[in-house]
Design an enzyme around this catalytic site. Structure first.
Site, PDB file in Angstrom:
ATOM      1  CG  ASP A 110     -90.304   8.506 -99.243  1.00 45.85           C
ATOM      2  OD1 ASP A 110     -91.373   8.212 -99.793  1.00 45.85           O
ATOM      3  OD2 ASP A 110     -89.695   7.734 -98.497  1.00 45.85           O
ATOM      4  CG  ASN A 170     -81.692   0.796 -94.594  1.00 44.62           C
ATOM      5  OD1 ASN A 170     -82.845   1.113 -94.320  1.00 44.62           O
ATOM      6  ND2 ASN A 170     -80.955   1.477 -95.452  1.00 44.62           N
ATOM      7  CG  HIS A 185     -85.253   3.429 -95.177  1.00 41.86           C
ATOM      8  ND1 HIS A 185     -84.623   3.166 -96.377  1.00 41.86           N
ATOM      9  CD2 HIS A 185     -86.538   3.032 -95.348  1.00 41.86           C
ATOM     10  CE1 HIS A 185     -85.509   2.636 -97.215  1.00 41.86           C
ATOM     11  NE2 HIS A 185     -86.666   2.547 -96.620  1.00 41.86           N
ATOM     12  CD  GLU A 201     -81.574   4.924 -97.058  1.00 36.88           C
ATOM     13  OE1 GLU A 201     -81.880   4.145 -96.133  1.00 36.88           O
ATOM     14  OE2 GLU A 201     -81.788   4.654 -98.253  1.00 36.88           O
TER      15      GLU A 201
END
Ligand code: GLP
Length: 263
Positions: free
Chosen positions: A67, A136, A138, A143
């Site tokens: 990413d 979280n 990811h 996400e």
């Protein structure tokens, strides 16, 4: 999914670096999927040491990073391209043209994403995908609630991710770019092998959800349960909320593949 629990973060990172090293030794022209984040820094340091002290050869290796922040170009110190240059690419003998990080400064991020997918396919797919886990759940920047079928694309980051990554942006979440290009979970699932590395108490709860919870878009990392060859390397802290510890420990004692990894 195979689970390897190491006594501490340092040994988890060593195991992960050794897996990458063995992959390169076994197949010098490996296509590696790479990740960023604090967890990865020490892993890259170990690989750099392997290169400097034992000649680990990166000359035929190709890499694709997961990413990049949209709006940052590779010269920006907070970009993931810069991170990779700093921690790995400039310190080993990899050919710059074989290193790929999505271009966050591209005029057309949709085209950039499409081309990135095509470049992965053109390289013959990813042999080994290294992954970290966001707090979280990811993976890459997929996400919670991202479709588990998605490919490389532009995404909006969750507020928790901006907070988690603020440290690299003067501690201010408002300074973290709110958009990114990320490989999709479908792309990640196509890698021949996935290696998820999770360390620290702060990730114990999300690690348990990822490994033992249902496969759900609410926890994107849980999709790795359906990867045909996924190894999760944790330290004791990150493993502390796992419920099925007895079964995991049994495998650790009896699975020859896991035993060999601990050597
Ligand atoms: C970023 C990256 C993720 C990485 C995560 C974990 O958000 N996009 O790919 O897994 O950081 O980072 P850390 O290792 O710093 O906890």
């Amino acid at each position: 999914m195979k689970i390897l629990i190491c006594p501490d973060a340092a040994s988890a990172r060593t195991v992960a670096a050794n897996i990458l090293k063995r992959q390169i030794l076994r197949k010098p022209s490996s296509v590696l999927g790479l990740a960023t984040g604090r967890t990865m820094e020490a892993i890259y340091k170990l690989l750099v040491a392997e290169h400097c002290e034992h000649g680990l050869d990166f000359s035929s290796v190709t890499t694709f990073n997961l990413d990049e922040y949209i709006g940052l170009d590779g010269a920006d110190e907070q970009s993931y391209r810069y991170y990779m240059q700093e921690h790995l690419f400039s310190k080993v003998n990899i050919s710059p043209e074989r290193t790929h990080v999505p271009n966050g400064a591209a005029d057309d991020v949709n085209l950039e994403s499409k081309n990135y997918e095509a470049a992965i396919a053109q390289a013959g797919g990813i042999d080994l995908q290294l992954l970290g886990l966001g707090q979280n759940g990811h993976i890459g920047f997929n996400e919670p609630l991202s479709s588990l079928n998605c490919r490389t694309r532009a995404v909006t980051l969750a507020q928790t991710t901006l907070e988690q990554n603020a440290e690299m942006f003067d501690g201010n979440p408002d300074n973290v770019p709110s958009r990114a290009i990320t490989m999709g979970t479908a792309t990640i699932l196509e890698s021949s092998m996935a290696l998820l590395v999770v360390t620290g108490q702060a990730k114990a709860h999300i690690a348990a959800q990822t490994i033992e919870g249902p496969v759900t878009a609410a926890v994107p990392g849980s999709v790795l349960q359906s990867h045909p060859s996924c190894l999760v390397v944790l330290d004791e802290e990150a493993a502390s909320a796992l419920m099925g510890r007895t079964a995991i420990d049994w495998q650790l004692k009896h699975d020859p593949e896991l035993i060999a990894l601990m050597d």
